[in-house]
Design a protein around this motif. Structure first.
Motif, short mmCIF file in Angstrom:
data_model
loop_
_atom_site.label_atom_id
_atom_site.label_comp_id
_atom_site.label_asym_id
_atom_site.label_seq_id
_atom_site.Cartn_x
_atom_site.Cartn_y
_atom_site.Cartn_z
N SER A 148 0.70 -1.12 -0.58
CA SER A 148 0.19 -0.06 -0.37
C SER A 148 1.13 1.23 -0.39
O SER A 148 2.30 1.09 -0.08
CB SER A 148 -0.99 0.45 1.19
OG SER A 148 -0.26 0.44 2.12
N PHE A 149 0.02 2.26 -0.18
CA PHE A 149 1.19 3.48 -0.08
C PHE A 149 1.57 4.12 1.16
O PHE A 149 2.97 4.11 1.57
CB PHE A 149 0.04 5.12 -0.56
CG PHE A 149 0.69 5.96 0.08
CD1 PHE A 149 1.73 6.55 -0.92
CD2 PHE A 149 0.76 7.30 0.94
CE1 PHE A 149 1.96 8.05 -0.70
CE2 PHE A 149 1.57 8.05 1.31
CZ PHE A 149 1.88 8.00 0.32
N ARG A 150 0.55 3.80 2.23
CA ARG A 150 1.87 4.16 3.79
C ARG A 150 3.08 2.96 3.85
O ARG A 150 3.98 2.84 4.41
CB ARG A 150 0.62 3.48 4.90
CG ARG A 150 0.39 3.38 5.70
CD ARG A 150 -0.46 3.32 7.18
NE ARG A 150 0.12 3.47 8.68
CZ ARG A 150 1.06 2.55 9.28
NH1 ARG A 150 1.61 1.71 8.53
NH2 ARG A 150 0.82 2.82 10.30
N ASP A 151 3.07 1.56 3.41
CA ASP A 151 3.60 0.80 3.47
C ASP A 151 4.78 1.13 2.82
O ASP A 151 6.10 0.48 3.55
CB ASP A 151 3.17 -0.88 3.07
CG ASP A 151 2.07 -1.39 4.10
OD1 ASP A 151 2.63 -1.07 5.07
OD2 ASP A 151 1.41 -2.51 3.59
N ARG A 152 4.61 1.53 1.34
CA ARG A 152 5.71 2.12 0.49
C ARG A 152 6.46 3.48 1.32
O ARG A 152 7.56 3.18 1.13
CB ARG A 152 5.23 2.52 -0.86
CG ARG A 152 6.34 2.86 -1.50
CD ARG A 152 5.59 3.59 -3.28
NE ARG A 152 6.54 3.88 -3.90
CZ ARG A 152 7.34 3.28 -4.33
NH1 ARG A 152 7.35 1.83 -4.86
NH2 ARG A 152 7.91 3.94 -5.63
N MET A 153 5.51 4.15 1.97
CA MET A 153 6.60 5.12 2.49
C MET A 153 7.08 4.89 3.32
O MET A 153 8.54 5.38 3.45
CB MET A 153 5.00 6.40 3.11
CG MET A 153 5.02 7.22 1.73
SD MET A 153 6.02 7.73 0.77
CE MET A 153 6.51 6.46 -0.70
N ILE A 154 6.65 4.01 4.60
CA ILE A 154 7.32 4.11 5.92
C ILE A 154 9.01 3.06 5.22
O ILE A 154 9.80 3.04 5.97
CB ILE A 154 6.38 2.55 6.80
CG1 ILE A 154 5.54 3.38 7.29
CG2 ILE A 154 7.51 2.16 7.84
CD1 ILE A 154 4.06 2.95 8.26
N ARG A 155 8.49 1.91 4.07
CA ARG A 155 9.62 1.05 3.72
C ARG A 155 10.52 1.71 2.77
O ARG A 155 11.53 1.80 3.12
CB ARG A 155 9.24 0.29 2.24
CG ARG A 155 10.15 -0.36 2.23
CD ARG A 155 9.97 -1.73 1.10
NE ARG A 155 8.95 -1.25 -0.29
CZ ARG A 155 9.28 -0.46 -1.18
NH1 ARG A 155 10.76 -0.42 -0.89
NH2 ARG A 155 8.99 -0.31 -2.36
N ASP B 271 8.09 10.20 0.73
CA ASP B 271 8.17 10.41 -0.64
C ASP B 271 9.67 11.21 -1.07
O ASP B 271 9.73 11.09 -1.93
CB ASP B 271 6.92 10.79 -0.86
CG ASP B 271 6.21 12.30 0.14
OD1 ASP B 271 7.82 12.70 0.76
OD2 ASP B 271 5.47 13.17 -0.35
N MET B 272 10.82 11.67 -0.13
CA MET B 272 11.69 12.49 -0.76
C MET B 272 12.84 11.32 -1.51
O MET B 272 13.68 11.57 -1.76
CB MET B 272 11.90 13.10 0.34
CG MET B 272 13.47 13.64 0.54
SD MET B 272 14.35 14.24 1.44
CE MET B 272 15.48 14.94 1.69
#
Length: 135
Positions: free
Chosen positions: A76-83, A87-88
């Motif tokens: 998910s977007f959330r999981d992607r950002m945490i990993r 977004d930087m």
């Protein structure tokens, strides 16, 4: 508890800017993401605006690739950002319509196993350290 460096990168038509926004005391990358998603503000560094809430509501699924560019999983977007730690650090982020500019955020751990006393000392020395509010 950990201390995270909260960074930003701003892009606009005429220039760009990159730097450290503040420091955040939190227990996990997930807490840092939730703090950023809440779009906090401070007299010390202004307001954080992002589209994290809207991106989560879109329920978009992102493919995860291995070194051979084979899809190995989805997230998910959330999981992607945490990993990725924000977004930087997303190589696939699209920056368009920069009339008003766009700001990306990221984070990294500065110090682990830090005590409240250590945070107090940092603040006494003039380091801006925010505290993640418990849910």
């Amino acid at each position: 508890m950990k201390v995270y460096k909260i960074m930003f990168e701003h892009f606009s038509q005429k220039d760009s800017q990159k730097g450290i926004l503040t420091y955040l005391a939190a227990d996990s990358d997930s807490e840092v993401y939730e703090w950023l998603k809440s779009e906090p503000s401070s007299e010390n560094w202004g307001n954080i605006y992002n589209n994290y809430n809207h991106k989560e509501e879109d329920n978009e699924v992102f493919d995860i690739y291995d070194n051979d560019f084979s899809i190995v999983d989805q997230e998910s977007f959330r999981d992607r950002m945490i990993r990725l730690h924000g977004d930087m650090f997303d190589e696939n982020v699209e920056l368009s319509d920069l009339y008003y500019g766009a700001t990306l955020y990221g984070w990294e751990v500065v110090k682990e196993n830090i005590s409240f006393n250590d945070i107090k000392i940092m603040r006494d020395l003039g380091v801006n350290v925010e505290m993640r509010e418990p849910n």
